[in-house]
Motif scaffolding. Structure first.
Motif, PDB file in Angstrom:
ATOM      1  N   TYR A 136      49.512  32.753  26.557  1.00 33.93           N
ATOM      2  CA  TYR A 136      49.008  34.124  26.582  1.00 33.93           C
ATOM      3  C   TYR A 136      48.965  34.613  28.024  1.00 33.93           C
ATOM      4  O   TYR A 136      48.738  33.856  28.952  1.00 33.93           O
ATOM      5  N   ILE A 137      49.231  35.893  28.160  1.00 31.65           N
ATOM      6  CA  ILE A 137      49.331  36.508  29.486  1.00 31.65           C
ATOM      7  C   ILE A 137      47.945  36.875  29.989  1.00 31.65           C
ATOM      8  O   ILE A 137      47.102  37.330  29.226  1.00 31.65           O
ATOM      9  N   GLN A 138      47.705  36.644  31.284  1.00 30.76           N
ATOM     10  CA  GLN A 138      46.423  36.991  31.888  1.00 30.76           C
ATOM     11  C   GLN A 138      46.531  38.144  32.873  1.00 30.76           C
ATOM     12  O   GLN A 138      45.734  39.065  32.841  1.00 30.76           O
ATOM     13  N   ARG A 139      47.555  38.055  33.756  1.00 31.80           N
ATOM     14  CA  ARG A 139      47.641  39.055  34.824  1.00 31.80           C
ATOM     15  C   ARG A 139      49.079  39.343  35.216  1.00 31.80           C
ATOM     16  O   ARG A 139      49.964  38.514  35.010  1.00 31.80           O
ATOM     17  N   TYR A 162      48.084  45.616  40.538  1.00 33.63           N
ATOM     18  CA  TYR A 162      47.947  44.475  39.641  1.00 33.63           C
ATOM     19  C   TYR A 162      47.401  44.942  38.294  1.00 33.63           C
ATOM     20  O   TYR A 162      46.761  45.992  38.188  1.00 33.63           O
ATOM     21  N   GLY A 163      47.676  44.143  37.280  1.00 33.64           N
ATOM     22  CA  GLY A 163      47.216  44.479  35.942  1.00 33.64           C
ATOM     23  C   GLY A 163      46.508  43.296  35.306  1.00 33.64           C
ATOM     24  O   GLY A 163      46.929  42.157  35.475  1.00 33.64           O
ATOM     25  N   THR A 164      45.422  43.585  34.621  1.00 31.28           N
ATOM     26  CA  THR A 164      44.712  42.540  33.878  1.00 31.28           C
ATOM     27  C   THR A 164      44.879  42.821  32.389  1.00 31.28           C
ATOM     28  O   THR A 164      44.976  43.976  31.964  1.00 31.28           O
ATOM     29  N   VAL A 165      44.935  41.757  31.608  1.00 27.20           N
ATOM     30  CA  VAL A 165      45.153  41.889  30.171  1.00 27.20           C
ATOM     31  C   VAL A 165      43.859  41.562  29.446  1.00 27.20           C
ATOM     32  O   VAL A 165      43.283  40.482  29.618  1.00 27.20           O
ATOM     33  N   LYS A 167      42.255  41.884  25.487  1.00 23.47           N
ATOM     34  CA  LYS A 167      42.464  42.183  24.066  1.00 23.47           C
ATOM     35  C   LYS A 167      43.820  42.831  23.804  1.00 23.47           C
ATOM     36  O   LYS A 167      43.947  43.800  23.058  1.00 23.47           O
ATOM     37  N   GLY A 168      44.835  42.286  24.458  1.00 25.37           N
ATOM     38  CA  GLY A 168      46.195  42.743  24.221  1.00 25.37           C
ATOM     39  C   GLY A 168      46.600  44.007  24.958  1.00 25.37           C
ATOM     40  O   GLY A 168      47.734  44.461  24.837  1.00 25.37           O
ATOM     41  N   LEU A 169      45.692  44.579  25.739  1.00 24.69           N
ATOM     42  CA  LEU A 169      46.013  45.779  26.510  1.00 24.69           C
ATOM     43  C   LEU A 169      46.038  45.455  27.999  1.00 24.69           C
ATOM     44  O   LEU A 169      45.234  44.654  28.480  1.00 24.69           O
ATOM     45  N   THR A 170      46.964  46.072  28.731  1.00 29.83           N
ATOM     46  CA  THR A 170      47.074  45.853  30.171  1.00 29.83           C
ATOM     47  C   THR A 170      46.446  47.019  30.918  1.00 29.83           C
ATOM     48  O   THR A 170      46.776  48.177  30.652  1.00 29.83           O
ATOM     49  N   TYR A 171      45.531  46.703  31.821  1.00 29.78           N
ATOM     50  CA  TYR A 171      44.855  47.710  32.631  1.00 29.78           C
ATOM     51  C   TYR A 171      45.339  47.571  34.075  1.00 29.78           C
ATOM     52  O   TYR A 171      45.103  46.549  34.719  1.00 29.78           O
ATOM     53  N   TRP A 172      46.043  48.598  34.561  1.00 25.00           N
ATOM     54  CA  TRP A 172      46.615  48.570  35.903  1.00 25.00           C
ATOM     55  C   TRP A 172      45.651  49.148  36.919  1.00 25.00           C
ATOM     56  O   TRP A 172      44.945  50.116  36.639  1.00 25.00           O
ATOM     57  N   LYS A 173      45.639  48.524  38.104  1.00 27.94           N
ATOM     58  CA  LYS A 173      44.760  48.990  39.175  1.00 27.94           C
ATOM     59  C   LYS A 173      45.528  49.023  40.490  1.00 27.94           C
ATOM     60  O   LYS A 173      46.285  48.102  40.797  1.00 27.94           O
ATOM     61  N   LYS A 174      45.310  50.070  41.243  1.00 25.52           N
ATOM     62  CA  LYS A 174      45.867  50.142  42.599  1.00 25.52           C
ATOM     63  C   LYS A 174      45.017  49.263  43.503  1.00 25.52           C
ATOM     64  O   LYS A 174      43.808  49.156  43.333  1.00 25.52           O
ATOM     65  N   ILE A 175      45.654  48.634  44.480  1.00 27.02           N
ATOM     66  CA  ILE A 175      44.922  47.753  45.386  1.00 27.02           C
ATOM     67  C   ILE A 175      44.279  48.605  46.477  1.00 27.02           C
ATOM     68  O   ILE A 175      44.956  49.365  47.169  1.00 27.02           O
ATOM     69  N   THR A 176      42.973  48.482  46.588  1.00 26.79           N
ATOM     70  CA  THR A 176      42.243  49.210  47.627  1.00 26.79           C
ATOM     71  C   THR A 176      42.075  48.314  48.842  1.00 26.79           C
ATOM     72  O   THR A 176      42.320  47.108  48.784  1.00 26.79           O
ATOM     73  N   LYS A 177      41.651  48.924  49.942  1.00 26.74           N
ATOM     74  CA  LYS A 177      41.527  48.177  51.197  1.00 26.74           C
ATOM     75  C   LYS A 177      40.558  47.011  51.048  1.00 26.74           C
ATOM     76  O   LYS A 177      40.805  45.908  51.510  1.00 26.74           O
ATOM     77  N   LYS A 178      39.432  47.251  50.409  1.00 24.17           N
ATOM     78  CA  LYS A 178      38.467  46.165  50.170  1.00 24.17           C
ATOM     79  C   LYS A 178      38.311  46.024  48.667  1.00 24.17           C
ATOM     80  O   LYS A 178      37.563  46.748  48.022  1.00 24.17           O
TER      81      LYS A 178
END
Length: 200
Positions: A136-139, A162-165, A167-178
Motif C-alpha cells: 500500500y502506498i504511503q507518500r 509531497y502527497g500523503t495518502v 483512506k485511498g485519497l492523496t492530499y498534496w502539499k506545497k513545501i513551505t520554508k519551515k
C-alpha cells in the motif's frame, strides 16, 4: 537514475513514492540476478556469497565437476543479460517469464543490478498481483534533478511538493520554508544523513 536513463533530465519532474508491505503469513518469492561482481558499495553485494553452498545442497553434492561448472556458466550468462543487454530485449523476456509464470511459484519480486547507477544500486521488478495484494502506498514526492556527478555517486535534487495518502485519497502539499511534517517524513523515509545533506 533508472528513470532518466542517462538522458537529459533538466526541466523534468519525477515522482518518488514510499510503499509498505502488508504483513502476511504467505511466503514471498524473491528471484535475483545479483551473482555478478558488484561494487563494494552495493548494499546487496553479499547476498549470494553462500550461493554455491546452497547450490550444492540443492543437488545433494551429486553433480560432477563438468555439470556443476556448466550450470554456473549458465547462471553467469543470465546475470550478464541484465547488465550487457543494450536494448533490454533478453532481460525483459527473462523478467516477464519470471513474473508471469503460469504456476504458484511465480516471482513476487525480481532483483537485478542497476546499469544506470554503474551497478551500485539494485532495481526491483514487482509482480502486479503482489503489488495489488501486499503493498500500500504511503507518500509521494515530486522532485527535480539538478545535477549528477560523472561517476553517479552523488546527485543533487530539489523537492517540489509531497502527497500523503489517507483512506485511498492523496492530499498534496506545497513545501513551505519551515515544514516540520515534511522534515519528519524525509527523515523517516530517507534517513537522517539524507535530510542533513538536503539542508546544505
Amino acid at each position: 537514475m533508472e528513470v532518466t536513463g542517462g538522458k537529459d533530465f533538466t526541466s523534468k519532474q519525477f515522482c518518488v513514492s514510499k510503499w509498505k508491505i502488508i504483513k502476511s503469513d504467505k511466503k514471498l518469492f524473491f528471484e535475483n540476478y545479483l551473482r555478478n561482481k558488484l561494487p563494494s558499495d552495493n548494499p546487496f553485494r553479499g547476498l549470494n556469497f553462500d550461493l554455491m553452498q546452497r547450490f550444492d545442497e540443492t543437488f545433494e553434492q551429486k553433480l560432477n565437476t563438468e555439470k556443476r561448472q556448466a550450470i554456473i556458466k549458465y547462471f553467469d550468462f543470465l546475470d550478464d543479460c541484465f547488465i550487457n543487454d543494450s536494448n533490454y530485449s533478453l532481460s525483459a523476456a527473462l523478467a516477464h517469464r519470471a513474473i508471469y509464470r503460469e504456476h504458484h511459484m511465480r516471482t513476487d519480486i525480481l532483483m537485478y543490478p542497476s546499469k544506470q547507477s554503474l551497478l551500485k544500486g539494485v532495481n526491483f521488478a514487482i509482480n502486479p498481483n503482489f503489488a495489488s495484494n501486499y503493498l500500500y502506498i504511503q507518500r509521494f514526492y515530486i522532485v527535480t534533478i539538478n545535477s549528477v556527478e560523472k561517476d553517479k555517486s552523488k546527485f543533487n535534487i530539489s523537492f517540489q511538493n509531497y502527497g500523503t495518502v489517507e483512506k485511498g485519497l492523496t492530499y498534496w502539499k506545497k513545501i513551505t520554508k519551515k515544514d516540520d511534517v515534511f522534515e519528519n517524513y524525509i527523515i523517516e523515509d530517507f534517513g537522517k544523513s539524507f535530510y542533513e545533506n538536503i539542508l546544505q
